[in-house]
Design an enzyme around this catalytic site. Structure first.
Site, PDB file in Angstrom:
ATOM      1  N   THR A  72      -5.131  -2.199   7.952  1.00  0.00           N
ATOM      2  CA  THR A  72      -4.851  -1.218   8.319  1.00  0.00           C
ATOM      3  C   THR A  72      -4.249  -1.142   9.560  1.00  0.00           C
ATOM      4  OG1 THR A  72      -7.109  -0.473  10.164  1.00  0.00           O
ATOM      5  CG2 THR A  72      -6.965   0.132   7.435  1.00  0.00           C
ATOM      6  N   MET A 101      -8.591  -4.575  11.095  1.00  0.00           N
ATOM      7  CA  MET A 101      -8.773  -3.807  12.647  1.00  0.00           C
ATOM      8  C   MET A 101      -7.390  -3.599  13.509  1.00  0.00           C
ATOM      9  SD  MET A 101     -12.878  -3.374  12.588  1.00  0.00           S
ATOM     10  CE  MET A 101     -13.585  -3.625  10.313  1.00  0.00           C
ATOM     11  N   ILE A 127      -9.576  -8.682  13.688  1.00  0.00           N
ATOM     12  CA  ILE A 127      -9.168  -7.538  15.117  1.00  0.00           C
ATOM     13  C   ILE A 127      -7.287  -8.149  14.801  1.00  0.00           C
ATOM     14  CG2 ILE A 127      -8.825  -7.236  17.352  1.00  0.00           C
ATOM     15  CD1 ILE A 127     -11.854  -6.723  15.733  1.00  0.00           C
ATOM     16  N   LYS A 128      -6.560  -7.098  14.714  1.00  0.00           N
ATOM     17  CA  LYS A 128      -5.010  -6.825  14.507  1.00  0.00           C
ATOM     18  C   LYS A 128      -4.614  -6.653  15.521  1.00  0.00           C
ATOM     19  CE  LYS A 128      -1.763  -5.426  10.794  1.00  0.00           C
ATOM     20  NZ  LYS A 128      -1.762  -3.942   9.886  1.00  0.00           N
ATOM     21  N   VAL A 129      -3.830  -7.183  16.324  1.00  0.00           N
ATOM     22  CA  VAL A 129      -3.308  -7.883  17.923  1.00  0.00           C
ATOM     23  C   VAL A 129      -1.472  -7.648  17.548  1.00  0.00           C
ATOM     24  CG1 VAL A 129      -4.875  -8.064  19.136  1.00  0.00           C
ATOM     25  CG2 VAL A 129      -3.082  -9.859  18.697  1.00  0.00           C
TER      26      VAL A 129
END
Ligand code: E4P
Length: 263
Positions: A72, A101, A127-129
């Site tokens: 997402t 996310m 975790i998306k950075v």
């Protein structure tokens, strides 16, 4: 499908000798006995993720049994019009075990939010950075704590190199957006894959993102992507071929004729 310990190759289960023995012995035993190897020995390749926050479309995709995860981003969450954490929880309740996310803000905000989400959603959270100095500092800190991190907005090999060094589980090169800017999106996949291969870097998987058509899915895997994340419409089109439709129509007609003949 390759038999290796599931997940990141830098986290072997047991000693390297045991791992090697199991990866050699297990396929032979399974081939000889005809049994399915236990799932924790798989290192899945050609994974397909859906790139959406629309839970109805995700449920339809998930029901096919062919979807391995979800990505997402803030835009997709906005389009869903829903609370992101409600969406994540619904996906996890569905059975999905890898949900990207995205976190936003400065280094401290991204770190704290990433840590909170990974505690709340456990091993299901990736975790998306973004690929920025702050994003990669957060990636380094979270991956040190064994949190899966997806570094997004990758547009060059050098960004993929820095992300790998920061401990990224996934890098997300944006194929479509590179193409939109008159560069070769698929070449970027190929270049990153070649670089990781030359450097024997197996710890970071290439997650081809911003895919707009079926042809690019095949090519991305051919060029070395480990995962493709797709809008549901593109995933659905992967089934299609005009010759399949024509062939099926002929088979159906001939089957009916046979039934008449043998009456
Ligand atoms: C990837 O994780 C992104 O969410 C996505 O693939 C971006 O795609 P777009 O360029 O079509 O917005």
């Amino acid at each position: 499908m390759v038999l290796l310990p599931r997940g990141r190759t830098d986290q072997p289960i047991g000693s390297q000798a045991t791992t090697y023995l199991l990866s050699v012995v297990m396929p032979v035993v399974c081939w000889y006995t005809g049994i399915q190897p236990p799932s924790f020995f798989y290192y899945e390749t050609m994974k397909i993720f859906l790139d959406t926050a629309d839970t109805q479309l995700i449920q339809d995709g998930y029901n096919t049994g062919l979807i391995d995860g979800i990505t997402t981003n803030p835009t997709l969450i906005m389009k869903s019009g829903r609370d992101p954490e409600e969406v994540y929880q619904e996906l996890i309740d569905m059975g999905l075990t890898d949900v990207s996310m995205e976190v936003v803000g400065n280094r401290k905000e991204m770190y704290e939010e990433g840590l909170r989400l990974s505690k709340k959603f456990g091993k299901n959270a990736t975790i998306k950075v973004p690929c920025t100095p702050d994003g990669l500092a957060v990636c380094k800190e979270l991956s040190r704590q064994l949190v899966r991190v997806n570094v997004t907005l990758i547009f060059s090999v050098t960004q993929a190199i820095l992300s790998a060094k920061a401990g990224a589980t996934y890098v997300s090169p944006f194929v479509g957006r590179v193409d939109d800017n008159s560069f070769g999106g698929l070449c970027l996949i190929k270049d990153i894959a070649n670089t990781y291969a030359k450097q024997n870097w197996k710890r970071t998987e290439i997650l081809a993102a911003s895919i707009r058509n079926v042809r690019d899915v095949g090519r991305a895997f051919e060029y070395g992507a480990n995962i493709c994340t797709l809008p549901p419409a593109v995933f659905n089109k992967m089934y299609n071929h005009i010759l399949t439709d024509k062939g099926l129509q002929l088979f159906d007609e001939d089957w009916k004729k046979t039934q008449e003949l043998i009456k």
